[in-house]
Design a protein around this motif. Structure first.
Motif, mmCIF file in Angstrom:
data_model
loop_
_atom_site.group_PDB
_atom_site.id
_atom_site.type_symbol
_atom_site.label_atom_id
_atom_site.label_comp_id
_atom_site.label_asym_id
_atom_site.label_seq_id
_atom_site.Cartn_x
_atom_site.Cartn_y
_atom_site.Cartn_z
ATOM 1 N N LEU A 67 34.703 15.679 18.516
ATOM 2 C CA LEU A 67 33.902 15.450 17.313
ATOM 3 C C LEU A 67 32.804 14.424 17.523
ATOM 4 O O LEU A 67 31.820 14.405 16.782
ATOM 5 N N ALA A 68 32.957 13.559 18.527
ATOM 6 C CA ALA A 68 31.970 12.493 18.736
ATOM 7 C C ALA A 68 30.538 13.024 18.863
ATOM 8 O O ALA A 68 29.622 12.472 18.233
ATOM 9 N N PRO A 69 30.278 14.099 19.619
ATOM 10 C CA PRO A 69 28.902 14.587 19.712
ATOM 11 C C PRO A 69 28.392 15.247 18.421
ATOM 12 O O PRO A 69 27.197 15.546 18.326
ATOM 13 N N LEU A 70 29.280 15.496 17.474
ATOM 14 C CA LEU A 70 28.900 16.243 16.268
ATOM 15 C C LEU A 70 28.647 15.343 15.062
ATOM 16 O O LEU A 70 28.438 15.837 13.956
ATOM 17 N N ARG A 71 28.640 14.038 15.260
ATOM 18 C CA ARG A 71 28.489 13.116 14.133
ATOM 19 C C ARG A 71 27.136 13.229 13.434
ATOM 20 O O ARG A 71 27.006 12.828 12.281
ATOM 21 N N THR A 72 26.141 13.746 14.129
ATOM 22 C CA THR A 72 24.820 13.871 13.509
ATOM 23 C C THR A 72 24.729 15.089 12.590
ATOM 24 O O THR A 72 23.747 15.223 11.849
ATOM 25 N N PHE A 73 25.739 15.952 12.611
ATOM 26 C CA PHE A 73 25.759 17.131 11.748
ATOM 27 C C PHE A 73 26.508 16.819 10.459
ATOM 28 O O PHE A 73 27.342 15.917 10.397
ATOM 29 N N SER A 74 26.232 17.592 9.449
ATOM 30 C CA SER A 74 26.928 17.462 8.169
ATOM 31 C C SER A 74 28.102 18.439 8.131
ATOM 32 O O SER A 74 27.939 19.632 8.406
ATOM 33 N N PHE A 75 29.298 17.919 7.823
ATOM 34 C CA PHE A 75 30.467 18.784 7.673
ATOM 35 C C PHE A 75 31.478 18.092 6.778
ATOM 36 O O PHE A 75 31.460 16.867 6.610
ATOM 37 N N ILE A 87 30.140 23.366 9.927
ATOM 38 C CA ILE A 87 28.721 23.146 10.194
ATOM 39 C C ILE A 87 28.030 24.490 10.049
ATOM 40 O O ILE A 87 28.473 25.484 10.625
ATOM 41 N N LYS A 88 26.988 24.530 9.274
ATOM 42 C CA LYS A 88 26.305 25.806 9.018
ATOM 43 C C LYS A 88 25.620 26.299 10.289
ATOM 44 O O LYS A 88 24.899 25.562 10.943
ATOM 45 N N ASP A 89 25.872 27.558 10.597
ATOM 46 C CA ASP A 89 25.450 28.281 11.801
ATOM 47 C C ASP A 89 24.287 27.662 12.578
ATOM 48 O O ASP A 89 23.136 28.075 12.452
ATOM 49 N N GLN A 90 24.591 26.701 13.437
ATOM 50 C CA GLN A 90 23.601 26.078 14.307
ATOM 51 C C GLN A 90 24.163 26.046 15.732
ATOM 52 O O GLN A 90 24.284 24.995 16.335
ATOM 53 N N VAL A 91 24.504 27.207 16.236
ATOM 54 C CA VAL A 91 25.204 27.289 17.514
ATOM 55 C C VAL A 91 24.420 26.600 18.618
ATOM 56 O O VAL A 91 24.981 25.810 19.406
ATOM 57 N N GLU A 92 23.121 26.886 18.724
ATOM 58 C CA GLU A 92 22.325 26.308 19.807
ATOM 59 C C GLU A 92 22.289 24.789 19.715
ATOM 60 O O GLU A 92 22.387 24.087 20.731
ATOM 61 N N LYS A 93 22.145 24.267 18.503
ATOM 62 C CA LYS A 93 22.091 22.812 18.332
ATOM 63 C C LYS A 93 23.437 22.165 18.649
ATOM 64 O O LYS A 93 23.494 21.079 19.235
ATOM 65 N N PRO A 112 29.391 31.085 16.116
ATOM 66 C CA PRO A 112 29.003 30.865 14.712
ATOM 67 C C PRO A 112 30.218 30.543 13.874
ATOM 68 O O PRO A 112 31.317 31.055 14.093
ATOM 69 N N GLY A 113 30.012 29.649 12.980
ATOM 70 C CA GLY A 113 31.149 29.331 12.109
ATOM 71 C C GLY A 113 31.251 27.927 11.618
ATOM 72 O O GLY A 113 31.372 27.715 10.445
ATOM 73 N N ILE A 114 31.194 26.887 12.419
ATOM 74 C CA ILE A 114 31.180 26.764 13.885
ATOM 75 C C ILE A 114 32.622 26.779 14.396
ATOM 76 O O ILE A 114 33.495 26.155 13.825
#
Length: 338
Positions: free
Chosen positions: A156-164, A247-253, A306-308
């Protein structure tokens, strides 16, 4: 060199502590404790060595002590591999005697003034050591989380900049997590056990504390929910998990975040070059192929969809237990808490 000891040195996690501390550049392993039936024996005779690596001969002649504070007077720091029902009293006695405790036990993880730390994720929570000392404790207790929680929070550490706001996780956990005598072969061979006592509850509450915010006085839990389903599978080492996060479908990000994220910790002996490693292959990560990345301290990530949705996997007795405590201790020393 800092003189250290291992509590519960003959068990599965205790042996892993001994293996990782033997020859450590900063820590001198000087005291090993175990049960009364092992006390008085040389470590080589007391420990039925079951790890996949050779026995560390330089610690073989250490005489095993009974697990008491009196036996630990010459150490500055102890690593606890004690079971939770024994850890509480001994660890607190050590802290009151001025000894630092880095514990793998669950006993104090959720106490409001005890840091529950994954260094790459929430090293700032070590500031809670000051809260313990403000109450008159000369030493301290710092805990690492449950082995599966460590894999999840590292991912989860790399995902802190995303909203979930919601995380769901299904684990496939190795049998070594239950200890050498934990699961009979007839129970796990050709089988999957869809229950590990208290494991789901630990993942659900520990994740929120680790990912929470420390304001100098207390930790405010992270503002999302976690739902876990935990399974024991016939793998020796390496906990795998499937994670769903809203996280709303942002697979590449998300993939880019996994590829490019790096810890901000200084160079420490147990810190891997990559705490999180993204593998861009459709059938990875796999325990047998990936658990020893970063000498067992890397959490491997793959299959972002996707999903994520994604997969995470790490070595449960190294990254998920002994190695986690040792890395905690290295950060504690680097920040002059000892």
């Amino acid at each position: 060199m800092i003189s250290v000891g291992v509590l519960g040195a003959t068990g599965a996690v205790g042996q892993r502590f001994v293996q990782l501390l033997a020859g450590h550049p900063n820590f001198e392993l000087s005291v090993l404790t175990a049960s009364k039936r092992s006390a008085g024996k040389k470590y080589r005779d007391a420990a039925s060595w079951r790890l996949e690596v050779p026995f560390p001969e330089d610690v073989g002649d250490i005489i095993v002590s009974d697990t008491t504070v009196e036996s630990l007077k010459k150490v500055d720091l102890v690593f606890s591999a004690l079971p939770a029902d024994l850890a509480g009293e001994v660890e607190m006695q050590c802290a009151k005697a001025g000894i630092g405790v880095c514990s793998n036990a669950s006993t104090y993880r959720m106490e409001p003034d005890v840091p529950l730390v994954v260094p790459e994720v929430n090293a700032d929570h070590l500031g809670m050591i000051d809260l313990q000392r403000d109450k008159g404790t000369d030493g301290f207790i710092v805990t690492n989380p449950n082995c599966s929680t460590i894999m999840l929070t590292c991912s989860l550490a790399p995902l802190r900049t995303f909203s979930f706001s919601d995380i769901k996780v299904a684990t496939m956990q190795a049998i070594s997590g239950a200890g050498f005598e934990g699961i009979p072969g007839m129970a796990i061979f050709d089988n999957l056990i869809p229950y590990i006592g208290n494991e789901e509850e630990k993942m659900e509450r520990e994740t929120l504390k680790i990912m929470g915010t420390f304001d100098g006085a207390e930790v405010q839990n992270a503002p999302f929910s976690v739902s876990a389903c935990c399974n024991r599978v016939p793998v020796i080492d390496g906990h795998s998990m499937s994670v769903w996060i809203d996280i709303k479908d942002q697979v590449e990000k998300v993939e880019k975040a996994f590829r490019t994220w790096k810890s901000t910790l200084p160079d420490l002996p147990t810190l891997p070059e990559k705490s999180v490693d993204y593998i861009d292959l459709p059938d990875r990560p796999q325990p047998r192929l990936d658990r020893m990345k970063g000498k067992g301290m890397t959490v491997s990530i793959g299959r972002v969809r996707p999903g994520i949705r994604y997969q995470a996997m790490g070595h449960n007795t190294i990254r998920g237990a002994a190695g986690a405590s040792i890395l905690n201790a290295e950060v504690i020393c680097d920040r002059d808490y000892l």
